[in-house]
Design an enzyme around this catalytic site. Sequence first.
Site, PDB file in Angstrom:
ATOM      1  N   CYS A 155       0.813  -1.218   0.000  1.00  0.00           N
ATOM      2  CA  CYS A 155       0.000   0.000   0.000  1.00  0.00           C
ATOM      3  C   CYS A 155       0.845   1.267   0.000  1.00  0.00           C
ATOM      4  CB  CYS A 155      -0.970  -0.028   1.174  1.00  0.00           C
ATOM      5  SG  CYS A 155      -1.960  -1.542   1.123  1.00  0.00           S
ATOM      6  N   HIS A 178      -3.133   8.298   5.676  1.00  0.00           N
ATOM      7  CA  HIS A 178      -3.269   6.948   5.127  1.00  0.00           C
ATOM      8  C   HIS A 178      -4.641   6.411   5.550  1.00  0.00           C
ATOM      9  CE1 HIS A 178      -2.021   3.214   3.380  1.00  0.00           C
ATOM     10  NE2 HIS A 178      -2.092   2.560   4.508  1.00  0.00           N
ATOM     11  N   HIS A 198      -9.957   1.379   0.289  1.00  0.00           N
ATOM     12  CA  HIS A 198      -8.506   1.254   0.325  1.00  0.00           C
ATOM     13  C   HIS A 198      -8.018   0.801  -1.044  1.00  0.00           C
ATOM     14  CE1 HIS A 198      -4.498   0.916   1.355  1.00  0.00           C
ATOM     15  NE2 HIS A 198      -4.539   0.202   2.453  1.00  0.00           N
TER      16      HIS A 198
END
Lengths: 314, 377
Positions: free
Chosen positions: B140, B267, B304
């Site tokens: 990620c 994030h 996400h």
Amino acid sequence: MTVLVTGVGVVLPGGGRLADLGRTEAGSLEPVDPRSRINRRGLRYKDRATQLAFCAAEEALNDAGLYAPAAEAPVRAEIGIVVSSNFGNLDTVCRVTGTIGAEGTLAASPMDLPNASSNVIASSLAIRFGLAGANLMLCSGATSGLDALSWGRRLITAGRCRQVLVLGTEPDNETVREFTDTPRMLDGAVGVVLEDAGTAAARGAVPRLTLGTACRGGTLADCVAVLAAHGAPARWYPPEAVTADVLDGLFPGATRVDLAQVWGASSGALGVLQCAAAIGWFDGGGAGPVYAVTGGGRDSAAGHVFTAPPGVAR
Amino acid sequence: MSAVIAGAGAVSSVGRSVDDIFTSLCGGRSGVGDLRVFDRTRYRAEHAYEMDDRPPGGPDVPLRTTRWLLAAIEQAARSGGLGDDLEGVPVLVGTGLRELRSVELRHRGAADIGPADLHFGPAVRERFGATEIHTLANACAASLSALALGADLLDAGEADAVVVAGTDMITESMFGLVERVSAVPPDRVRPFDRDRLGAVMGEGACAVVLRRSADARPALGVLRGVGINCDAYHVTAPSPAGMAAAMRQAYQRADRSPTETDLVMLHGTGTMLNDEAEATALTEVFGDRAGRPLMTAIKSMTGHTSGASGLLGLIVALRSLHTGAVPPTLGLENPVPEAAPLRIVTELVEGPSLSTAQINAFGFGGINAVAIVERAR
């Protein structure tokens, strides 16, 4: 800035080591048992590519004089990692997909979660060896191994890392063989430690090889032309899966050593394997330069010049 | 360092262009919906932030991750003045899951793809003529990690322009394993809320053009620096110390101080561990000024988006710096104690003059990437 290799670790089928990379036939292809090479703590639940990577990394860091078990030493933010592997977690992904399709998610093992992420090799190395610098996982296809050397060098020249562990690994298993339509994959790992010549000299590290010019090109011919402009090599390592009639006319007079032919399809590990083979050549008194080329198909091509370490009169 | 961000492109569940996405986010429109792409009988989870561009009513088809990437690169290259010919331009693609979804489909006998389709080099080469393409599978943190490498290429004089991209779609293996470790599968991403249940995966791709010097076109912004490191701590649990070190490294490379920052793109995945660790790291780095910059977590609307998420956050940050509008964080009602000192916006903010933004991206294995950008002058 001159960047050197100051450590190397080689883990190949049949217990093959650095000196064996000069061979033209592999001999025994008995799979390596990682538990016989390194402390078995932390191996459980790691995929095959990661276990092989642990073995090669420990050997390379030891060779460079940089090994310290993470449990006994603080993390080292100045050491980075670049890993190249195209097929490391393919078996996990396919197995988990099969399980979910057949029985649903509750039948899947939570221990597979980290292995479903393609960067598991690079980050697992960081954790095991306490290396907290930049951590890169390259999955760029055939050029990925030589690219990993270039990115490792750039992490040093850009001031991001003092040393970089560059590692290539590919596992041999049914999933990968079937996906790549290849009878045998490498099932090995190769690691090298890079650092700048000044850093190496200051700490008394023994140089093993000097990284020369690197190039990328659209085709094999593009890279060969760039390398040829640096003169004739003593030997060269060709890309895999390219037929002999294409390779025969290239670098006339230089010995061609097809590592994938001997050790199995190496994919993302090939470029690092070529670098290690060059170190073996210099260790044995070979004179350089040595050229390496990867890719050349749909993946475009990469080339690299390796020369003898400084202080070696040849 | 400083590089000009000359062009941008993006596709996601909330829009098929940068402008569409920014409008949706400012309007508080979420891309969450019913899980459609997988066999629902195999999952407890019922929601995802999908980009469902499959043939209507049909099964999943391979190589959608690649298609989205090409669309994002096309938008970015055209808006960045490079056109459709990227010969000689390095292309760096960050991705968490590569084309593993297509591998899964092939494993089921539903796709005919090969090893050259697993990464993105061949497709980018065939579409744009680029010959140097790298696929960086940094979970990620992938697209911001690729941004760091792209900036280094420019700094070293190895290229005058680079394309940096990110792309990801939901894989069954990752979606299923994330569900496997969730007590109750979440129905949406609720970053930093006490009652959050975890991350919900999303899909998208994005790209930017970085140049060493500005061309005639108005630049979208300036990249000042990117910090990248690894916690070297745990394969799935993050470390606040590692995150904070990445932030400090980013400011050092940017030659800037956190005191100058007006906006933080969090994030903010809505997982139990990330949000507390991220809030702790921010509080440590910003100190008694932790309440000054506006902060927002767009995963509350995009889901996400894995390896694409960092660069998507950066592109949104550039729009916020330009317009003064900061999208809200949805679903945040009771912040976790660690986030109490932070000024996370839950309603659209409009009007402030914003100059500098920090963008966070953290990934499995404890890999961290943090970028600092400034408004174009």
